[in-house]
Design a protein around this motif. Sequence first.
Motif, PDB file in Angstrom:
ATOM      1  N   LEU A  83     -36.183  17.986  45.023  1.00  0.00           N
ATOM      2  CA  LEU A  83     -35.142  18.805  45.652  1.00  0.00           C
ATOM      3  C   LEU A  83     -35.709  19.499  46.882  1.00  0.00           C
ATOM      4  O   LEU A  83     -36.854  19.969  46.871  1.00  0.00           O
ATOM      5  CB  LEU A  83     -34.611  19.862  44.668  1.00  0.00           C
ATOM      6  N   ASP A  84     -34.926  19.590  47.943  1.00  0.00           N
ATOM      7  CA  ASP A  84     -35.360  20.308  49.145  1.00  0.00           C
ATOM      8  C   ASP A  84     -35.305  21.807  48.898  1.00  0.00           C
ATOM      9  O   ASP A  84     -34.565  22.283  48.030  1.00  0.00           O
ATOM     10  CB  ASP A  84     -34.451  19.964  50.328  1.00  0.00           C
ATOM     11  N   ASN A  85     -36.071  22.544  49.695  1.00  0.00           N
ATOM     12  CA  ASN A  85     -36.048  24.013  49.590  1.00  0.00           C
ATOM     13  C   ASN A  85     -34.635  24.561  49.700  1.00  0.00           C
ATOM     14  O   ASN A  85     -34.267  25.508  49.018  1.00  0.00           O
ATOM     15  CB  ASN A  85     -36.927  24.630  50.681  1.00  0.00           C
ATOM     16  N   GLU A  86     -33.823  23.945  50.590  1.00  0.00           N
ATOM     17  CA  GLU A  86     -32.471  24.437  50.846  1.00  0.00           C
ATOM     18  C   GLU A  86     -31.553  24.270  49.631  1.00  0.00           C
ATOM     19  O   GLU A  86     -30.511  24.924  49.539  1.00  0.00           O
ATOM     20  CB  GLU A  86     -31.865  23.705  52.051  1.00  0.00           C
ATOM     21  N   GLU A  87     -31.925  23.403  48.700  1.00  0.00           N
ATOM     22  CA  GLU A  87     -31.097  23.169  47.523  1.00  0.00           C
ATOM     23  C   GLU A  87     -31.299  24.218  46.440  1.00  0.00           C
ATOM     24  O   GLU A  87     -30.496  24.329  45.521  1.00  0.00           O
ATOM     25  CB  GLU A  87     -31.365  21.766  46.958  1.00  0.00           C
ATOM     26  N   PHE A  88     -32.383  24.973  46.554  1.00  0.00           N
ATOM     27  CA  PHE A  88     -32.606  26.078  45.622  1.00  0.00           C
ATOM     28  C   PHE A  88     -31.837  27.299  46.100  1.00  0.00           C
ATOM     29  O   PHE A  88     -31.507  27.425  47.274  1.00  0.00           O
ATOM     30  CB  PHE A  88     -34.101  26.391  45.501  1.00  0.00           C
ATOM     31  N   ARG A  89     -31.559  28.201  45.177  1.00  0.00           N
ATOM     32  CA  ARG A  89     -30.722  29.351  45.527  1.00  0.00           C
ATOM     33  C   ARG A  89     -31.460  30.335  46.431  1.00  0.00           C
ATOM     34  O   ARG A  89     -30.876  30.919  47.331  1.00  0.00           O
ATOM     35  CB  ARG A  89     -30.250  30.066  44.251  1.00  0.00           C
ATOM     36  N   TYR A  90     -32.745  30.548  46.185  1.00  0.00           N
ATOM     37  CA  TYR A  90     -33.478  31.574  46.937  1.00  0.00           C
ATOM     38  C   TYR A  90     -34.890  31.094  47.266  1.00  0.00           C
ATOM     39  O   TYR A  90     -35.471  30.267  46.553  1.00  0.00           O
ATOM     40  CB  TYR A  90     -33.552  32.880  46.133  1.00  0.00           C
ATOM     41  N   ASN A  91     -35.447  31.656  48.344  1.00  0.00           N
ATOM     42  CA  ASN A  91     -36.831  31.366  48.709  1.00  0.00           C
ATOM     43  C   ASN A  91     -37.761  31.799  47.575  1.00  0.00           C
ATOM     44  O   ASN A  91     -37.633  32.906  47.048  1.00  0.00           O
ATOM     45  CB  ASN A  91     -37.215  32.107  49.991  1.00  0.00           C
ATOM     46  N   GLY A  92     -38.677  30.938  47.235  1.00  0.00           N
ATOM     47  CA  GLY A  92     -39.616  31.230  46.150  1.00  0.00           C
ATOM     48  C   GLY A  92     -39.313  30.435  44.892  1.00  0.00           C
ATOM     49  O   GLY A  92     -40.202  30.215  44.055  1.00  0.00           O
ATOM     50  N   ASP A  93     -38.053  29.976  44.745  1.00  0.00           N
ATOM     51  CA  ASP A  93     -37.668  29.262  43.526  1.00  0.00           C
ATOM     52  C   ASP A  93     -38.355  27.904  43.406  1.00  0.00           C
ATOM     53  O   ASP A  93     -38.764  27.506  42.306  1.00  0.00           O
ATOM     54  CB  ASP A  93     -36.147  29.073  43.476  1.00  0.00           C
ATOM     55  N   LYS A  94     -38.496  27.173  44.517  1.00  0.00           N
ATOM     56  CA  LYS A  94     -39.149  25.867  44.430  1.00  0.00           C
ATOM     57  C   LYS A  94     -40.622  26.025  44.063  1.00  0.00           C
ATOM     58  O   LYS A  94     -41.156  25.252  43.251  1.00  0.00           O
ATOM     59  CB  LYS A  94     -39.017  25.093  45.746  1.00  0.00           C
TER      60      LYS A  94
END
Length: 382
Positions: free
Chosen positions: A59-70
């Motif tokens: 999953l791309d960073n943009e697909e996660f809800r918030y920065n730090g989740d990936k």
Amino acid sequence: MANINDYLLWRGDLPINDKFRFNEIDSMILARFSYLRFDKIKVEPLETIGSISNKMKDLDNEEFRYNGDKELITYLGQSERFKNMVVTDFVQLDDKEIEKQFGAITVHISDDEIYVSFIGTDATIMGWKEDFNMGFLENVPCQLAGKEYLSEIAEKYKNARIRVGGHSKGGNVAIFSVITASKEIQDRIIKVYNYDGPGFNNEIIEKYANQKIINQIETYISQDSVIGRVLNHKEKITVVQSVQKGLLQHDIYSWQVLKTNPITLEKNTQISEDIKNALNTWLDETTNEQRKIFIDSIFELFYSTEAETFGEISATLMQNIIKILKKYTEISKEDRKTITEMITIFVKAYFSVIKERESVKIKQGKEILLAGEKALEENENI
């Protein structure tokens, strides 16, 4: 400075055992875990955190809800401490018609201990609307869904002791699900963790909460906390250091940790105190009906943009401002009057709080000055 992701790099290789027990940072991580994008992968009935991490790696960073989740799910998948924990019972129920945004997941820490994690508010306008509805409704849909979810999980895993946690609205749901649970479920609760989630009105607390269960709840808020100070808390409150400012401190990745605990402070900042006192005054001086009209009207303006998230409103800001202003002219004069009155009450309350605080400072300063003058006079008479 370090956060929960740094903790995983430091201590992730240490399994949970009698020597290195489950701790406060482990709880922060599992409270955050429910925010991950389980809706973008196929979650099997008995998956491990490691296998979920493997599925989310593309999953791309943009697909996660918030920065730090990936980074979180990546490090969890590499962690001896977490990767073999079994994950079950993922639920996500969003319903715009009844203004409901709810999600939960259960993590099996061991064979006889589970962690129920409730998702907090996402970036959707609907999700935030449900939060604000707490200002005039006794119960909102996500709270009732949380109560039902915990009951089902407790029944399904009858031999497990239970930890319950969540960040933001998820923390509020965690508390509600436990204080409204049966005594049999409450007797199995180890601890309830609320990370910067709002409290409850006094009627809810008096109706459901007992001192025994309140003693098992702990709320963690940042020094500038706003959201975590809305409504009332009867449980223990711990102030955690954040490296952000103002509302940005709601981001749990900004909270600082050291070894197995968050870095704590003695008290909140003055601005947090001022906003809390102003909000309490605003709630005391307005009725449920006034708050309903105000909140419904404000969110109708946001809905008029046809955006799903506040980010989408910001992306085409000027166009959306025009839509909002047009919608505002369609609101009845009576409701517009209520909106103005509600804003006026809050502004007056806020400045009244500041004025009162400054007058106390002036009074204290005068008392110190008088005490100093008296000491000088006594010294001259010796």
